[in-house]
Scaffold this motif. Structure first.
Motif, short mmCIF file in Angstrom:
data_model
loop_
_atom_site.label_atom_id
_atom_site.label_comp_id
_atom_site.label_asym_id
_atom_site.label_seq_id
_atom_site.Cartn_x
_atom_site.Cartn_y
_atom_site.Cartn_z
N ARG A 288 87.65 78.79 -91.61
CA ARG A 288 88.37 78.31 -90.44
C ARG A 288 88.44 79.37 -89.34
NH1 ARG A 288 89.64 73.56 -90.80
NH2 ARG A 288 90.60 73.68 -88.76
N ARG A 289 88.01 80.59 -89.64
CA ARG A 289 88.08 81.68 -88.66
C ARG A 289 87.02 81.49 -87.57
NH1 ARG A 289 87.76 87.18 -91.55
NH2 ARG A 289 88.64 87.92 -89.62
N PRO A 290 87.35 81.92 -86.33
CA PRO A 290 86.43 81.70 -85.20
C PRO A 290 85.04 82.27 -85.44
CG PRO A 290 88.56 82.45 -84.41
CD PRO A 290 88.61 82.55 -85.90
N GLN A 291 84.94 83.42 -86.09
CA GLN A 291 83.61 84.03 -86.26
C GLN A 291 82.70 83.26 -87.20
OE1 GLN A 291 86.61 85.33 -86.75
NE2 GLN A 291 86.52 87.19 -88.01
N ARG A 292 83.28 82.30 -87.91
CA ARG A 292 82.47 81.46 -88.81
C ARG A 292 82.09 80.13 -88.14
NH1 ARG A 292 80.72 84.54 -93.11
NH2 ARG A 292 82.46 85.69 -94.04
N ARG A 293 82.49 79.95 -86.88
CA ARG A 293 82.32 78.63 -86.26
C ARG A 293 81.76 78.74 -84.84
NH1 ARG A 293 88.21 76.13 -87.17
NH2 ARG A 293 87.22 74.30 -86.25
N LEU A 294 81.35 77.62 -84.29
CA LEU A 294 80.95 77.56 -82.89
C LEU A 294 82.14 77.09 -82.06
CD1 LEU A 294 77.40 75.91 -83.09
CD2 LEU A 294 78.04 78.34 -83.22
N ARG A 295 82.01 77.34 -80.73
CA ARG A 295 83.07 76.90 -79.82
C ARG A 295 82.44 76.23 -78.61
NH1 ARG A 295 88.19 78.61 -78.94
NH2 ARG A 295 88.09 80.60 -80.03
#
Ligand code: SF4
Length: 404
Positions: A288-295
């Motif tokens: 769920r952390r931002p560095q694991r996801r796109l924005r």
């Protein structure tokens, strides 16, 4: 001696509870020629299934023309429950009962959806896709098939319980248990189309200790059918069950506050080899952390062209995050199964070969959820802030430095 209840009378005893269940089945059962039972493998629906089998086998309830057991397999079942469900299924089939396993299609299963397609694990706030996808929809699809086969509505029996307080409050309604359902207990009742079935919750008034006694002592006895249900009761913490009233859900459910059911299982020496399963929830937290996801970079519009309210929302898992998490899940599975082999215990099956291959294919093909292309920035990349009214606040130099 009978215990005093809050409503002035005596607390329902086991035989009274069974009598009320019998009354409800005798009253409503004959209204349908075809019955089905939604069986999750959990304590309530297992108690219901084995009790109904006992009442049918002993002739206390007239047999419907057809009786179909719909076993809901999320692929994330707690292993002791899964093992017990397997034994019970085998016995049901041996006795000629039509047992159908209900499972989401490959691409919709929890782990394939997260690790292959990149949809973040569900949470309690904005994104709770799993209940519908891995429980409700597959059950509704199987029920549609069943009703199609039978050519008329079926009576769906559910293990939903509200406890005896429901009697006191006048809430008890033996014909339907739509209210008070929660995930893992009566979930499908809230959403299944009415025209497919009528529902009956014959254990609505049962206390948890009745369920426990039934599973632990009654159902396994030869005169009640000799069912392998004690493992189900034990999975809930045995006699402690009444105190903690544990509910089981999927292994590693990201929405649960604690792994209550898994903890109860791990406290039993014969299941201690499942300990690595405790590492699943931390994997979901990490994802769920931002560095694991796109924005979304900003400026995202709705179908009508207006700006969407939730600008720069965090979205799917990066391909690297998915590969990492797949490695973690496979590692957990491997460690559990090495210990299981060494101790002669049952293995877990979090991911089978077909699911793993499908996840790898989806990752290699660069598959993204709807409205994402994979070109969006990673979630931890500093961006100018874009607001829902279209205004932009440029990135400040110290934001860049802090991020750098
Ligand atoms: S138990 Fe948890 S993960 Fe499983 S369907 Fe329910 S909310 Fe989703």
């Amino acid at each position: 001696m009978k215990l005093q209840s809050l409503f002035g009378g005596a607390r329902l005893q086991m035989d009274e509870s069974i009598d009320m269940t019998l009354t409800s089945l005798l009253a409503y059962g004959p209204t349908h020629r075809h019955w089905a039972i939604a069986w999750s493998g959990g304590k309530d629906s297992t108690a219901l299934l084995t009790l109904v089998m006992h009442l049918l086998d002993t002739g206390r309830v007239p047999r419907p023309e057809t009786f179909t057991v719909l076993y809901a397999d999320t692929r994330l079942e707690l292993l002791p429950l899964y093992v017990s469900a397997g034994v019970i299924q085998h016995e049901l089939r041996r006795r000629g009962v039509d047992v159908r396993t209900v499972m989401a299609p490959l691409d919709k299963r929890f782990l394939v959806y997260v690790l292959g397609r990149g949809v973040p694990p569900p949470n309690n706030n904005t994104l709770r896709w799993c209940t519908r996808q891995i429980k409700v929809d597959p059950m509704a699809a199987e029920l549609r098939r069943l009703v199609g086969d039978r050519g008329e509505k079926v009576l769906m029996l559910t293990g939903v319980r509200q406890g005896e307080s429901a009697i006191r409050d006048g809430r008890i309604a033996m014909s339907c248990g739509r209210d008070g359902a929660e995930c893992g207990q009566g979930w499908y009742q809230e959403t299944l189309p009415d025209q497919l079935c009528d529902t009956l919750a014959p254990l609505l008034h049962w206390r948890v200790c009745h369920v426990w006694d039934w599973l632990m002592f009654h159902a396994p006895a030869p005169e009640y059918g000799g069912w392998a249900t004690s493992g189900v009761a034990e999975a809930y913490g045995g006699e402690e069950a009444e105190e903690i009233n544990a509910r089981t859900g999927c292994v590693g459910c990201p929405l649960a506050q604690r792994d209550t059911a898994l903890d109860a299982v791990l406290a039993q020496p014969e299941w201690a080899h499942l300990a690595p399963l405790k590492e699943i929830r931390p994997v979901w937290r990490e994802l769920r952390r931002p560095q694991r996801r796109l924005r979304q970079p900003g400026g995202e519009a709705r179908a009508d062209g207006s700006l969407s309210k939730n600008q720069q929302r965090l979205g799917p898992l990066t391909l690297d995050a998915r590969r990492w998490a797949l490695g973690q899940v496979l590692g957990i599975q491997r460690r559990v199964n090495e210990a299981a082999r060494a101790e002669g215990r049952p293995p877990v099956d979090l991911l089978d070969a077909e699911e793993e291959a499908r996840i790898r294919d989806l990752i290699e093909a660069g598959t993204w959820p709807q409205r994402w292309t994979g070109e969006e920035p990673r979630g931890d990349v500093p961006l100018d802030a874009v607001f829902a009214d279209g205004s932009v606040q440029p990135l400040l130099p110290w934001d860049v430095e802090a991020a750098g």
